[in-house]
Scaffold this motif. Structure first.
Motif, PDB file in Angstrom:
ATOM      1  N   ASP A   1       0.836  -1.205   0.000  1.00 37.69           N
ATOM      2  CA  ASP A   1       0.000   0.000   0.000  1.00 37.69           C
ATOM      3  C   ASP A   1       0.870   1.255   0.000  1.00 37.69           C
ATOM      4  OD1 ASP A   1      -2.244   1.638   0.124  1.00 37.69           O
ATOM      5  OD2 ASP A   1      -2.504   1.415   2.291  1.00 37.69           O
ATOM      6  N   VAL A   2       1.995   1.210   0.732  1.00 40.05           N
ATOM      7  CA  VAL A   2       2.912   2.347   0.741  1.00 40.05           C
ATOM      8  C   VAL A   2       3.471   2.594  -0.657  1.00 40.05           C
ATOM      9  CG1 VAL A   2       5.127   3.219   1.589  1.00 40.05           C
ATOM     10  CG2 VAL A   2       3.558   2.068   3.160  1.00 40.05           C
ATOM     11  N   ILE A   3       3.969   1.534  -1.305  1.00 41.61           N
ATOM     12  CA  ILE A   3       4.559   1.671  -2.640  1.00 41.61           C
ATOM     13  C   ILE A   3       3.511   2.154  -3.634  1.00 41.61           C
ATOM     14  CG2 ILE A   3       5.600   0.395  -4.565  1.00 41.61           C
ATOM     15  CD1 ILE A   3       6.887  -1.435  -2.416  1.00 41.61           C
ATOM     16  N   GLU A   4       2.326   1.571  -3.576  1.00 41.25           N
ATOM     17  CA  GLU A   4       1.239   1.980  -4.475  1.00 41.25           C
ATOM     18  C   GLU A   4       0.907   3.448  -4.281  1.00 41.25           C
ATOM     19  OE1 GLU A   4      -2.089   1.472  -7.201  1.00 41.25           O
ATOM     20  OE2 GLU A   4      -0.322   0.243  -6.785  1.00 41.25           O
ATOM     21  N   SER A   5       0.865   3.883  -3.046  1.00 47.26           N
ATOM     22  CA  SER A   5       0.504   5.273  -2.756  1.00 47.26           C
ATOM     23  C   SER A   5       1.588   6.247  -3.201  1.00 47.26           C
ATOM     24  CB  SER A   5       0.242   5.439  -1.249  1.00 47.26           C
ATOM     25  OG  SER A   5      -0.831   4.608  -0.826  1.00 47.26           O
ATOM     26  N   VAL A   6       2.838   5.899  -2.963  1.00 50.81           N
ATOM     27  CA  VAL A   6       3.949   6.791  -3.313  1.00 50.81           C
ATOM     28  C   VAL A   6       4.052   6.990  -4.817  1.00 50.81           C
ATOM     29  CG1 VAL A   6       6.468   6.996  -3.343  1.00 50.81           C
ATOM     30  CG2 VAL A   6       5.293   6.335  -1.229  1.00 50.81           C
ATOM     31  N   PHE A   7       3.817   5.911  -5.600  1.00 51.01           N
ATOM     32  CA  PHE A   7       4.039   5.981  -7.045  1.00 51.01           C
ATOM     33  C   PHE A   7       2.755   6.134  -7.853  1.00 51.01           C
ATOM     34  CE2 PHE A   7       7.875   3.685  -5.560  1.00 51.01           C
ATOM     35  CZ  PHE A   7       8.844   4.569  -6.036  1.00 51.01           C
ATOM     36  N   ILE A   8       1.642   6.403  -7.185  1.00 50.01           N
ATOM     37  CA  ILE A   8       0.358   6.514  -7.876  1.00 50.01           C
ATOM     38  C   ILE A   8       0.330   7.698  -8.846  1.00 50.01           C
ATOM     39  CG2 ILE A   8      -0.763   8.009  -6.163  1.00 50.01           C
ATOM     40  CD1 ILE A   8      -2.368   5.006  -7.998  1.00 50.01           C
ATOM     41  N   PHE A   9       1.275   8.615  -8.724  1.00 42.86           N
ATOM     42  CA  PHE A   9       1.310   9.801  -9.590  1.00 42.86           C
ATOM     43  C   PHE A   9       1.742   9.482 -11.019  1.00 42.86           C
ATOM     44  CE2 PHE A   9       5.580   9.503  -7.691  1.00 42.86           C
ATOM     45  CZ  PHE A   9       6.358   9.522  -8.839  1.00 42.86           C
ATOM     46  N   ALA A  10       2.179   8.256 -11.310  1.00 45.66           N
ATOM     47  CA  ALA A  10       2.834   7.935 -12.577  1.00 45.66           C
ATOM     48  C   ALA A  10       2.018   8.333 -13.802  1.00 45.66           C
ATOM     49  CB  ALA A  10       3.173   6.443 -12.625  1.00 45.66           C
ATOM     50  N   VAL A  11       0.809   7.797 -13.933  1.00 43.83           N
ATOM     51  CA  VAL A  11      -0.009   8.072 -15.118  1.00 43.83           C
ATOM     52  C   VAL A  11      -0.458   9.533 -15.165  1.00 43.83           C
ATOM     53  CG1 VAL A  11      -2.200   7.542 -16.256  1.00 43.83           C
ATOM     54  CG2 VAL A  11      -0.693   5.685 -15.517  1.00 43.83           C
ATOM     55  N   PRO A  12      -0.927  10.124 -14.058  1.00 41.03           N
ATOM     56  CA  PRO A  12      -1.236  11.566 -14.113  1.00 41.03           C
ATOM     57  C   PRO A  12      -0.062  12.403 -14.605  1.00 41.03           C
ATOM     58  CG  PRO A  12      -2.172  10.634 -12.120  1.00 41.03           C
ATOM     59  CD  PRO A  12      -1.356   9.539 -12.752  1.00 41.03           C
ATOM     60  N   LEU A  13       1.159  12.027 -14.220  1.00 31.60           N
ATOM     61  CA  LEU A  13       2.324  12.766 -14.682  1.00 31.60           C
ATOM     62  C   LEU A  13       2.464  12.677 -16.199  1.00 31.60           C
ATOM     63  CD1 LEU A  13       3.856  14.044 -12.320  1.00 31.60           C
ATOM     64  CD2 LEU A  13       5.807  12.597 -12.887  1.00 31.60           C
ATOM     65  N   PHE A  14       2.253  11.492 -16.763  1.00 30.21           N
ATOM     66  CA  PHE A  14       2.321  11.343 -18.217  1.00 30.21           C
ATOM     67  C   PHE A  14       1.299  12.239 -18.917  1.00 30.21           C
ATOM     68  CE2 PHE A  14       4.299   6.988 -17.612  1.00 30.21           C
ATOM     69  CZ  PHE A  14       5.505   7.329 -18.186  1.00 30.21           C
ATOM     70  N   PHE A  15       0.096  12.305 -18.363  1.00 29.07           N
ATOM     71  CA  PHE A  15      -0.934  13.143 -18.976  1.00 29.07           C
ATOM     72  C   PHE A  15      -0.558  14.617 -18.889  1.00 29.07           C
ATOM     73  CE2 PHE A  15      -4.186   9.664 -17.832  1.00 29.07           C
ATOM     74  CZ  PHE A  15      -3.922   9.004 -19.021  1.00 29.07           C
ATOM     75  N   MET A  16       0.019  15.038 -17.769  1.00 33.63           N
ATOM     76  CA  MET A  16       0.417  16.435 -17.636  1.00 33.63           C
ATOM     77  C   MET A  16       1.586  16.768 -18.558  1.00 33.63           C
ATOM     78  SD  MET A  16      -0.138  17.373 -13.586  1.00 33.63           S
ATOM     79  CE  MET A  16       0.430  15.845 -12.842  1.00 33.63           C
ATOM     80  N   ILE A  17       2.490  15.827 -18.726  1.00 35.56           N
ATOM     81  CA  ILE A  17       3.596  16.018 -19.669  1.00 35.56           C
ATOM     82  C   ILE A  17       3.052  16.231 -21.076  1.00 35.56           C
ATOM     83  CG2 ILE A  17       5.517  14.827 -20.806  1.00 35.56           C
ATOM     84  CD1 ILE A  17       6.036  13.477 -18.032  1.00 35.56           C
ATOM     85  N   SER A  18       2.067  15.430 -21.461  1.00 35.84           N
ATOM     86  CA  SER A  18       1.462  15.575 -22.783  1.00 35.84           C
ATOM     87  C   SER A  18       0.860  16.955 -22.955  1.00 35.84           C
ATOM     88  CB  SER A  18       0.377  14.503 -22.990  1.00 35.84           C
ATOM     89  OG  SER A  18       0.939  13.209 -22.994  1.00 35.84           O
ATOM     90  N   SER A  19       0.249  17.471 -21.898  1.00 35.35           N
ATOM     91  CA  SER A  19      -0.334  18.810 -21.963  1.00 35.35           C
ATOM     92  C   SER A  19       0.734  19.862 -22.233  1.00 35.35           C
ATOM     93  CB  SER A  19      -1.055  19.122 -20.649  1.00 35.35           C
ATOM     94  OG  SER A  19      -1.430  20.476 -20.585  1.00 35.35           O
ATOM     95  N   VAL A  20       1.812  19.792 -21.466  1.00 42.04           N
ATOM     96  CA  VAL A  20       2.873  20.794 -21.590  1.00 42.04           C
ATOM     97  C   VAL A  20       3.501  20.767 -22.976  1.00 42.04           C
ATOM     98  CG1 VAL A  20       5.171  21.445 -20.749  1.00 42.04           C
ATOM     99  CG2 VAL A  20       3.363  20.839 -19.126  1.00 42.04           C
ATOM    100  N   THR A  21       3.691  19.572 -23.529  1.00 42.95           N
ATOM    101  CA  THR A  21       4.394  19.455 -24.809  1.00 42.95           C
ATOM    102  C   THR A  21       3.488  19.671 -26.011  1.00 42.95           C
ATOM    103  OG1 THR A  21       4.064  17.043 -24.781  1.00 42.95           O
ATOM    104  CG2 THR A  21       6.121  17.896 -23.851  1.00 42.95           C
TER     105      THR A  21
END
Length: 346
Positions: free
Chosen positions: A42-62
């Motif tokens: 649960d700790v690992i899942e919670s810490v790295f849950i940002f992965a896909v949202p980050l990809f979507f935000m990167i797409s927005s910026v680029t």
């Protein structure tokens, strides 16, 4: 010298890629247990849950400012070449992999319905679910890009606030407190993952004051703790993995992933000036390939080296990414030497 913008996007891309592999190496999280290993899962899942949202935000910026570089027809042609062709090829490869290697599908199972579910609902490789919302975001970008740049920040702020409140917070509160209520309101223009398009662009364009950054980081920490603690509590009560705190488009993950994106933007210049910058500049050429291929590498290790028996081990969950990622980079480098290699692994 690369611009700060490119540097932090490269860094964000590499961090998001590592996070995805950590999440998938931590697959035991989805097999709920009251044993101690599930708490660390649960700790690992919670810490790295940002992965896909980050990809979507990167797409927005680029992509939001694509009209400064080329027209919309060219935009879609580039998206098709960079994302759609690899998706189609590797989804087909996943079908062959399922038949030949994993043996989860037999040739006699092949049908139009299976192919439909394989390509549309990611039946062959569940990791590729990411492509469906990504293609939707690609389709929405021209709409957001058509807003006059001088008015974009103001309009995006409005869209984010109403989306965060009506789509991301009120439904979350109703579910988190188990209220017997139905929320009928949704701001459709920022429904689903498109809110990350708005949030990523705002974080990219706005120079936040120190006090504003502190507030965002505080909210991000609150989102992380809510995701971990809420998932822990609700899952134990349910005796299964609860999804209440895990919806990517609702308040806890929105707050946490936004804070992570801002933090990466803030630390990028310092990180890229160290030896880590050299690693980022090397790995960034392979991030999309790592996403496409790591499923197969993990599956082979699990099935043929018996590592699936160790998937609850903390050494396995924290160590596998550092085995899987170098192997996928080597495989990518070899495939790209082939005639069509760069088309399927751009």
């Amino acid at each position: 010298m690369k611009s700060k913008k490119i540097e932090y996007i490269d860094l964000a891309n590499v961090i998001a890629t590592f996070a995805v592999v950590f999440l998938h190496a931590n697959s035991c999280f989805w097999d709920f247990s009251k044993e101690r290993y599930w708490i660390t899962a649960d700790v690992i899942e919670s810490v790295f849950i940002f992965a896909v949202p980050l990809f979507f935000m990167i797409s927005s910026v680029t992509l939001i400012d694509y009209q400064k570089r080329y027209d919309t027809k060219t935009y879609f042609r580039k998206r098709f070449a960079k994302a759609v062709i690899p998706f189609l090829f590797w989804t087909l490869f996943a079908l062959v992999f399922d038949i030949v290697v994993l043996k989860t599908i037999s040739i006699s199972d092949l049908s139009l319905e299976l192919l439909y579910n394989g390509f549309v609902n990611n039946r062959f490789c569940g990791y590729y679910w990411f492509f469906t919302p990504l293609f939707i975001i690609y389709s929405c970008v021209p709409l957001f890009a058509s807003i006059e740049e001088s008015k974009r920040i103001k309009i995006f702020k409005y869209l984010f606030i109403v989306g965060f409140i009506f789509n991301g917070t009120i439904p979350f509160v109703i579910n988190a407190f188990h209220l017997n209520l139905v929320w009928p309101v949704s701001i459709y223009v920022v429904s689903g993952y498109s809110i990350f398009t708005i949030m990523g662009y705002l974080i990219h364009k706005i120079d936040f004051t120190p006090n504003q950054r502190c507030i965002i980081y505080f909210l991000g920490l609150a989102g992380l703790l809510m995701h971990f603690g809420g998932t822990y509590y609700e899952s134990y009560a349910l005796n299964g993995v609860s999804m209440i705190y895990k919806e990517l488009t609702q308040a806890p993950v929105l707050m946490y992933s936004g804070a992570i994106f801002l933090f990466i933007k803030q630390i990028s210049s310092r990180v890229m000036s160290t030896k880590l910058g050299g690693i980022v500049n090397f790995v960034k050429k392979y991030t999309f390939s790592i996403y496409l291929l790591h499923f197969y590498v993990i599956s082979v290790f699990n099935e043929y080296f018996g590592l699936i028996n160790y998937k609850t081990s903390i050494i396995y969950r924290l160590g596998m990414p550092f085995i899987v990622i170098p192997i996928t980079i080597i495989i990518t480098a070899l495939i790209r030497k082939l005639r069509l290699g760069k088309k399927v692994l751009p």
